[in-house]
Design a protein around this motif. Structure first.
Motif, PDB file in Angstrom:
ATOM      1  N   UNK A 191       0.844  -1.179   0.000  1.00 29.22           N
ATOM      2  CA  UNK A 191       0.000   0.000   0.000  1.00 29.22           C
ATOM      3  C   UNK A 191       0.889   1.242   0.000  1.00 29.22           C
ATOM      4  N   UNK A 192       0.534   2.209  -0.795  1.00 30.31           N
ATOM      5  CA  UNK A 192       1.285   3.458  -0.908  1.00 30.31           C
ATOM      6  C   UNK A 192       1.109   4.263   0.393  1.00 30.31           C
ATOM      7  N   UNK A 193       2.204   4.537   1.121  1.00 26.31           N
ATOM      8  CA  UNK A 193       2.092   5.265   2.392  1.00 26.31           C
ATOM      9  C   UNK A 193       1.450   6.646   2.260  1.00 26.31           C
ATOM     10  N   UNK A 194       1.668   7.340   1.144  1.00 22.71           N
ATOM     11  CA  UNK A 194       1.077   8.671   0.996  1.00 22.71           C
ATOM     12  C   UNK A 194      -0.442   8.584   0.845  1.00 22.71           C
ATOM     13  N   UNK A 195      -0.926   7.540   0.185  1.00 21.23           N
ATOM     14  CA  UNK A 195      -2.371   7.343   0.048  1.00 21.23           C
ATOM     15  C   UNK A 195      -2.969   6.973   1.409  1.00 21.23           C
ATOM     16  N   UNK A 196      -2.302   6.100   2.120  1.00 20.80           N
ATOM     17  CA  UNK A 196      -2.765   5.703   3.441  1.00 20.80           C
ATOM     18  C   UNK A 196      -2.787   6.903   4.389  1.00 20.80           C
ATOM     19  N   UNK A 197      -1.734   7.736   4.356  1.00 22.26           N
ATOM     20  CA  UNK A 197      -1.666   8.934   5.199  1.00 22.26           C
ATOM     21  C   UNK A 197      -2.831   9.873   4.866  1.00 22.26           C
ATOM     22  N   UNK A 198      -3.145  10.035   3.588  1.00 17.37           N
ATOM     23  CA  UNK A 198      -4.258  10.902   3.175  1.00 17.37           C
ATOM     24  C   UNK A 198      -5.587  10.354   3.698  1.00 17.37           C
ATOM     25  N   UNK A 199      -5.755   9.050   3.663  1.00 15.19           N
ATOM     26  CA  UNK A 199      -6.981   8.446   4.187  1.00 15.19           C
ATOM     27  C   UNK A 199      -7.064   8.619   5.703  1.00 15.19           C
ATOM     28  N   UNK A 200      -5.953   8.421   6.419  1.00 12.68           N
ATOM     29  CA  UNK A 200      -5.929   8.620   7.870  1.00 12.68           C
ATOM     30  C   UNK A 200      -6.280  10.060   8.233  1.00 12.68           C
ATOM     31  N   UNK A 201      -5.909  11.022   7.374  1.00 14.47           N
ATOM     32  CA  UNK A 201      -6.162  12.442   7.632  1.00 14.47           C
ATOM     33  C   UNK A 201      -7.654  12.778   7.612  1.00 14.47           C
ATOM     34  N   UNK A 202      -8.491  11.852   7.137  1.00 16.48           N
ATOM     35  CA  UNK A 202      -9.937  12.075   7.139  1.00 16.48           C
ATOM     36  C   UNK A 202     -10.534  11.934   8.538  1.00 16.48           C
ATOM     37  N   UNK A 203      -9.777  11.332   9.435  1.00 13.66           N
ATOM     38  CA  UNK A 203     -10.269  11.101  10.795  1.00 13.66           C
ATOM     39  C   UNK A 203      -9.721  12.179  11.726  1.00 13.66           C
ATOM     40  N   UNK A 204     -10.587  12.997  12.342  1.00 12.53           N
ATOM     41  CA  UNK A 204     -10.092  14.029  13.248  1.00 12.53           C
ATOM     42  C   UNK A 204      -9.641  13.422  14.571  1.00 12.53           C
ATOM     43  N   UNK A 205      -8.651  14.053  15.174  1.00 14.97           N
ATOM     44  CA  UNK A 205      -8.178  13.600  16.486  1.00 14.97           C
ATOM     45  C   UNK A 205      -7.803  14.817  17.312  1.00 14.97           C
ATOM     46  N   UNK A 206      -7.717  14.605  18.606  1.00 17.43           N
ATOM     47  CA  UNK A 206      -7.223  15.650  19.486  1.00 17.43           C
ATOM     48  C   UNK A 206      -5.717  15.750  19.344  1.00 17.43           C
ATOM     49  N   UNK A 207      -5.154  16.771  19.949  1.00 17.82           N
ATOM     50  CA  UNK A 207      -3.706  16.957  19.918  1.00 17.82           C
ATOM     51  C   UNK A 207      -3.222  17.003  21.358  1.00 17.82           C
ATOM     52  N   UNK A 208      -2.256  16.171  21.665  1.00 16.42           N
ATOM     53  CA  UNK A 208      -1.716  16.131  23.015  1.00 16.42           C
ATOM     54  C   UNK A 208      -0.227  16.416  23.007  1.00 16.42           C
ATOM     55  N   UNK A 209       0.244  16.867  24.151  1.00 15.66           N
ATOM     56  CA  UNK A 209       1.677  17.001  24.391  1.00 15.66           C
ATOM     57  C   UNK A 209       2.040  15.906  25.377  1.00 15.66           C
ATOM     58  N   UNK A 210       3.067  15.134  25.060  1.00 11.64           N
ATOM     59  CA  UNK A 210       3.579  14.095  25.935  1.00 11.64           C
ATOM     60  C   UNK A 210       4.943  14.579  26.396  1.00 11.64           C
ATOM     61  N   UNK A 211       5.110  14.815  27.709  1.00 13.02           N
ATOM     62  CA  UNK A 211       6.336  15.468  28.169  1.00 13.02           C
ATOM     63  C   UNK A 211       6.719  15.059  29.583  1.00 13.02           C
ATOM     64  N   UNK A 212       8.017  15.143  29.849  1.00  8.56           N
ATOM     65  CA  UNK A 212       8.549  14.855  31.177  1.00  8.56           C
ATOM     66  C   UNK A 212       9.848  15.598  31.387  1.00  8.56           C
ATOM     67  N   UNK A 213      10.358  15.514  32.603  1.00  9.24           N
ATOM     68  CA  UNK A 213      11.649  16.121  32.908  1.00  9.24           C
ATOM     69  C   UNK A 213      12.754  15.120  32.643  1.00  9.24           C
ATOM     70  N   UNK A 214      13.755  15.549  31.890  1.00  5.62           N
ATOM     71  CA  UNK A 214      14.931  14.730  31.606  1.00  5.62           C
ATOM     72  C   UNK A 214      16.139  15.595  31.953  1.00  5.62           C
TER      73      UNK A 214
END
Length: 154
Positions: free
Chosen positions: A1-24
């Motif tokens: 499967x062409x990754x760019x086509x798959x990425x475009x299809x995945x982009x049809x699904x909305x999602x939230x945006x999170x920050x994942x963070x810690x102290x290093x």
């Protein structure tokens, strides 16, 4: 499967945006994560999908605690900043919990987590995070990622 086509299809699904963070080494480290989900109530688990090629995750996974901040609709600039290379926290308003989890101020929700388990998943790893503490502001609208861009709820 062409990754760019798959990425475009995945982009049809909305999602939230999170920050994942810690102290290093007493400095914040983190990344933006849009492939994020609630998994279990007992035990309380969240999942974040992280690319295996990530240079941040190998460092971040060793943090004592990990903060997950659900970004608010006005925090698109923070989402972009946390997706870039280099010092991602310059100009970002952040704070820490007593456990060492790093949070973005003004986020819609904050989850103070520990790494519970990592599960290989193709070119990603799924980090299962155990929620140790949380706080949330239900009146704050989340930032949404859809069609390869940040959006707001109408």
């Amino acid at each position: 499967m062409d990754p760019s086509v798959l990425r475009a299809a995945f982009a049809c699904f909305p999602s939230g945006v999170t920050a994942l963070a810690g102290l290093v080494h007493d400095k914040p480290a983190g990344m933006a994560v849009s492939a994020f989900a609630a998994i279990s109530l007992e035990p309380p688990l969240l999942a974040a999908s992280i690319q295996r090629t990530s240079t941040t995750w190998p460092t971040l996974r060793g943090a004592a605690a990990l903060g997950v901040s659900v970004l608010a609709e006005h925090q698109g600039d923070v989402g972009r900043r946390l997706s870039e290379r280099g010092d991602r926290f310059t100009g970002v308003d952040w704070t820490t919990s007593g456990s060492g989890a790093v949070f973005i101020r003004g986020a819609a929700a904050r989850f103070d987590c520990t790494l519970h388990q990592e599960v290989p998943a193709g070119d990603h790893v799924i980090a299962l995070l155990k929620v140790e503490a949380l706080e949330f502001r239900p009146a704050t609208r989340p930032l949404v990622f859809h069609g390869r861009g940040f959006r707001q709820l109408a």
